[in-house]
Motif scaffolding. Structure first.
Motif, PDB file in Angstrom:
ATOM      1  N   VAL A  29       0.739  -1.166   0.038  1.00 16.94           N
ATOM      2  CA  VAL A  29       0.168  -0.126  -0.091  1.00 16.94           C
ATOM      3  C   VAL A  29       0.941   1.383   0.142  1.00 16.94           C
ATOM      4  O   VAL A  29       0.715   2.368  -0.870  1.00 16.94           O
ATOM      5  N   LYS A  62       0.841   4.182  -2.930  1.00 14.84           N
ATOM      6  CA  LYS A  62       0.509   5.322  -2.585  1.00 14.84           C
ATOM      7  C   LYS A  62       1.821   6.489  -3.173  1.00 14.84           C
ATOM      8  O   LYS A  62       1.495   7.291  -3.813  1.00 14.84           O
ATOM      9  N   GLU A 107      -6.805  -6.140  -0.659  1.00 13.13           N
ATOM     10  CA  GLU A 107      -5.699  -4.889   0.014  1.00 13.13           C
ATOM     11  C   GLU A 107      -5.787  -3.555  -0.757  1.00 13.13           C
ATOM     12  O   GLU A 107      -5.516  -2.681  -0.056  1.00 13.13           O
ATOM     13  N   ILE A 108      -5.559  -3.660  -2.076  1.00 10.86           N
ATOM     14  CA  ILE A 108      -5.443  -2.573  -2.819  1.00 10.86           C
ATOM     15  C   ILE A 108      -6.769  -1.787  -2.480  1.00 10.86           C
ATOM     16  O   ILE A 108      -6.840  -0.402  -2.527  1.00 10.86           O
ATOM     17  N   ASP A 132      -8.953  -1.713   0.010  1.00  8.34           N
ATOM     18  CA  ASP A 132      -9.181  -1.506   1.160  1.00  8.34           C
ATOM     19  C   ASP A 132      -8.392  -0.117   1.433  1.00  8.34           C
ATOM     20  O   ASP A 132      -8.481   0.636   2.360  1.00  8.34           O
ATOM     21  N   ALA A 133      -7.156   0.009   0.425  1.00  7.71           N
ATOM     22  CA  ALA A 133      -6.403   1.305   0.495  1.00  7.71           C
ATOM     23  C   ALA A 133      -7.100   2.392   0.234  1.00  7.71           C
ATOM     24  O   ALA A 133      -6.618   3.561   0.192  1.00  7.71           O
ATOM     25  N   TYR A 184      -8.170   2.545  -3.475  1.00 10.40           N
ATOM     26  CA  TYR A 184      -8.372   2.769  -4.771  1.00 10.40           C
ATOM     27  C   TYR A 184      -9.448   1.866  -5.256  1.00 10.40           C
ATOM     28  O   TYR A 184      -9.632   0.599  -4.926  1.00 10.40           O
TER      29      TYR A 184
END
Length: 141
Positions: A89, A93, A123-124, A126-127, A129
């Motif tokens: 993550v 970013k 996971e991406i 949840d960040a 995106y």
């Protein structure tokens, strides 16, 4: 002498009936229940899809998308640099310069378990995106 009539007696004598016949309503509800019980499993099964190869046309983007690749062993790469799962993550970013609308292409090896690709995609997402795409090779037909 006044005769007191109940609703049922009044209906038999030609007066208004205040009872509601719910039998047709119950019949319709049971038919709808059966239709939904039969149709629900068909909607959940979906269509078999071969993700590694497709005839999809490439997307036209103003900014180049960020490529996240997963090799056959499950190692994660952002563009061509290997990153750990914990730092994915942070690297994204930095690569996207904080732009959460930047497209991210996930390239998963054919031999890799599909769950690993979906886990990385989660996971991406949840960040923050939201524009995440799975990349496939053009079919050889």
């Amino acid at each position: 002498m006044a005769v007191k009539l109940s609703n049922n007696v009044a209906g038999q004598l030609g007066g208004p009936v205040s009872d509601i016949n719910v039998t047709p309503l119950v019949d319709v509800m049971l038919v709808l229940l059966i239709v939904f019980m039969v149709a629900a499993p068909l909607m959940a099964s979906g269509v078999k899809v071969d993700l590694p190869a497709s005839n999809a046309k490439p997307l036209k983007e103003e900014k180049l998308p960020i490529a996240v690749s997963l090799d056959g062993e499950g190692k994660i790469y952002v563009d061509k640099n290997e990153v750990s799962k914990a730092s994915l993550v942070a690297v994204l970013k930095q690569a996207s310069e904080g732009d959460l609308e930047r497209r991210i292409n996930i390239r998963g090896d054919k031999a890799l378990a599909y769950g690993k690709v979906i886990e990385t995609m989660g996971e991406i997402n949840d960040a923050g995106y939201s524009k995440i795409a799975l990349v496939s090779e053009p079919s050889k037909q």
